[in-house]
Design a protein around this motif. Sequence first.
Motif, PDB file in Angstrom:
ATOM      1  N   LYS A  51     -37.235 -49.457 -12.617  1.00  0.00           N
ATOM      2  CA  LYS A  51     -38.651 -49.087 -12.657  1.00  0.00           C
ATOM      3  C   LYS A  51     -39.112 -48.455 -11.355  1.00  0.00           C
ATOM      4  O   LYS A  51     -40.234 -47.988 -11.265  1.00  0.00           O
ATOM      5  CB  LYS A  51     -39.490 -50.336 -12.936  1.00  0.00           C
ATOM      6  N   SER A  52     -38.272 -48.448 -10.374  1.00  0.00           N
ATOM      7  CA  SER A  52     -38.635 -47.994  -9.047  1.00  0.00           C
ATOM      8  C   SER A  52     -37.631 -46.933  -8.595  1.00  0.00           C
ATOM      9  O   SER A  52     -36.734 -46.563  -9.339  1.00  0.00           O
ATOM     10  CB  SER A  52     -38.632 -49.232  -8.160  1.00  0.00           C
ATOM     11  N   THR A  53     -37.757 -46.482  -7.349  1.00  0.00           N
ATOM     12  CA  THR A  53     -36.807 -45.504  -6.819  1.00  0.00           C
ATOM     13  C   THR A  53     -35.432 -46.174  -6.663  1.00  0.00           C
ATOM     14  O   THR A  53     -35.350 -47.406  -6.557  1.00  0.00           O
ATOM     15  CB  THR A  53     -37.256 -44.985  -5.442  1.00  0.00           C
ATOM     16  N   PRO A  54     -34.366 -45.386  -6.624  1.00  0.00           N
ATOM     17  CA  PRO A  54     -33.046 -45.983  -6.420  1.00  0.00           C
ATOM     18  C   PRO A  54     -32.964 -46.823  -5.147  1.00  0.00           C
ATOM     19  O   PRO A  54     -32.396 -47.908  -5.149  1.00  0.00           O
ATOM     20  CB  PRO A  54     -32.108 -44.780  -6.349  1.00  0.00           C
ATOM     21  N   PHE A  55     -33.559 -46.322  -4.063  1.00  0.00           N
ATOM     22  CA  PHE A  55     -33.526 -47.072  -2.805  1.00  0.00           C
ATOM     23  C   PHE A  55     -34.200 -48.432  -2.956  1.00  0.00           C
ATOM     24  O   PHE A  55     -33.646 -49.457  -2.579  1.00  0.00           O
ATOM     25  CB  PHE A  55     -34.199 -46.290  -1.672  1.00  0.00           C
ATOM     26  N   ARG A  56     -35.389 -48.451  -3.507  1.00  0.00           N
ATOM     27  CA  ARG A  56     -36.120 -49.721  -3.653  1.00  0.00           C
ATOM     28  C   ARG A  56     -35.398 -50.684  -4.580  1.00  0.00           C
ATOM     29  O   ARG A  56     -35.365 -51.885  -4.340  1.00  0.00           O
ATOM     30  CB  ARG A  56     -37.541 -49.457  -4.157  1.00  0.00           C
ATOM     31  N   SER A  57     -34.809 -50.158  -5.649  1.00  0.00           N
ATOM     32  CA  SER A  57     -34.073 -51.029  -6.573  1.00  0.00           C
ATOM     33  C   SER A  57     -32.860 -51.654  -5.904  1.00  0.00           C
ATOM     34  O   SER A  57     -32.609 -52.853  -6.036  1.00  0.00           O
ATOM     35  CB  SER A  57     -33.625 -50.238  -7.803  1.00  0.00           C
ATOM     36  N   ALA A  58     -32.110 -50.841  -5.169  1.00  0.00           N
ATOM     37  CA  ALA A  58     -30.913 -51.336  -4.486  1.00  0.00           C
ATOM     38  C   ALA A  58     -31.282 -52.350  -3.411  1.00  0.00           C
ATOM     39  O   ALA A  58     -30.675 -53.428  -3.318  1.00  0.00           O
ATOM     40  CB  ALA A  58     -30.138 -50.171  -3.881  1.00  0.00           C
ATOM     41  N   MET A  59     -32.280 -52.033  -2.598  1.00  0.00           N
ATOM     42  CA  MET A  59     -32.691 -52.937  -1.525  1.00  0.00           C
ATOM     43  C   MET A  59     -33.266 -54.231  -2.105  1.00  0.00           C
ATOM     44  O   MET A  59     -33.007 -55.316  -1.583  1.00  0.00           O
ATOM     45  CB  MET A  59     -33.721 -52.254  -0.615  1.00  0.00           C
ATOM     46  N   SER A  60     -34.001 -54.121  -3.190  1.00  0.00           N
ATOM     47  CA  SER A  60     -34.565 -55.315  -3.822  1.00  0.00           C
ATOM     48  C   SER A  60     -33.475 -56.241  -4.324  1.00  0.00           C
ATOM     49  O   SER A  60     -33.578 -57.464  -4.176  1.00  0.00           O
ATOM     50  CB  SER A  60     -35.477 -54.926  -4.987  1.00  0.00           C
ATOM     51  N   MET A  61     -32.443 -55.688  -4.927  1.00  0.00           N
ATOM     52  CA  MET A  61     -31.358 -56.528  -5.443  1.00  0.00           C
ATOM     53  C   MET A  61     -30.619 -57.205  -4.297  1.00  0.00           C
ATOM     54  O   MET A  61     -30.285 -58.396  -4.383  1.00  0.00           O
ATOM     55  CB  MET A  61     -30.388 -55.707  -6.290  1.00  0.00           C
ATOM     56  N   LEU A  62     -30.384 -56.493  -3.216  1.00  0.00           N
ATOM     57  CA  LEU A  62     -29.704 -57.066  -2.061  1.00  0.00           C
ATOM     58  C   LEU A  62     -30.548 -58.183  -1.435  1.00  0.00           C
ATOM     59  O   LEU A  62     -30.053 -59.287  -1.171  1.00  0.00           O
ATOM     60  CB  LEU A  62     -29.407 -55.978  -1.030  1.00  0.00           C
ATOM     61  N   THR A  63     -31.822 -57.923  -1.249  1.00  0.00           N
ATOM     62  CA  THR A  63     -32.723 -58.924  -0.681  1.00  0.00           C
ATOM     63  C   THR A  63     -32.842 -60.136  -1.600  1.00  0.00           C
ATOM     64  O   THR A  63     -32.829 -61.281  -1.140  1.00  0.00           O
ATOM     65  CB  THR A  63     -34.111 -58.305  -0.419  1.00  0.00           C
ATOM     66  N   PHE A  64     -32.933 -59.878  -2.888  1.00  0.00           N
ATOM     67  CA  PHE A  64     -33.009 -60.962  -3.867  1.00  0.00           C
ATOM     68  C   PHE A  64     -31.784 -61.868  -3.737  1.00  0.00           C
ATOM     69  O   PHE A  64     -31.896 -63.083  -3.682  1.00  0.00           O
ATOM     70  CB  PHE A  64     -33.100 -60.394  -5.285  1.00  0.00           C
ATOM     71  N   TYR A  65     -30.607 -61.263  -3.661  1.00  0.00           N
ATOM     72  CA  TYR A  65     -29.383 -62.052  -3.557  1.00  0.00           C
ATOM     73  C   TYR A  65     -29.376 -62.898  -2.282  1.00  0.00           C
ATOM     74  O   TYR A  65     -29.057 -64.085  -2.317  1.00  0.00           O
ATOM     75  CB  TYR A  65     -28.147 -61.160  -3.613  1.00  0.00           C
ATOM     76  N   ILE A  66     -29.743 -62.300  -1.162  1.00  0.00           N
ATOM     77  CA  ILE A  66     -29.763 -63.026   0.110  1.00  0.00           C
ATOM     78  C   ILE A  66     -30.736 -64.204   0.031  1.00  0.00           C
ATOM     79  O   ILE A  66     -30.408 -65.324   0.416  1.00  0.00           O
ATOM     80  CB  ILE A  66     -30.149 -62.091   1.277  1.00  0.00           C
TER      81      ILE A  66
END
Length: 97
Positions: A51-66
């Motif tokens: 639903k967001s830009t590729p950058f935001r989606s990727a960073m969100s998933m990484l942050t979520f995991y951490i």
Amino acid sequence: MSKESKKKKWSQEVTEKSDALDLEEGIFKSDDPAKIAHSLKRSAEASDRRKSTPFRSAMSMLTFYINRAGAGLSRRQRHVLEKAKVELRKDFGREPR
């Protein structure tokens, strides 16, 4: 089932079955920050469900995991994942913070 184990199950399911990204299996266990970043970038750019830009989606998933791994992450692996954030910003041409 305790509240604690429901939480773990919920976050594990999100990581494994994210509707936004198809993640490479075991990518967050890698010891190579660049490999993690490149994999997340590929997944985010290939996804047509985000639903967001590729950058935001990727960073969100990484942050979520951490955040969800919390105390279960070794110091070393947390450091690798934090470095992956820097690599992800570089991959997307964003200035690292």
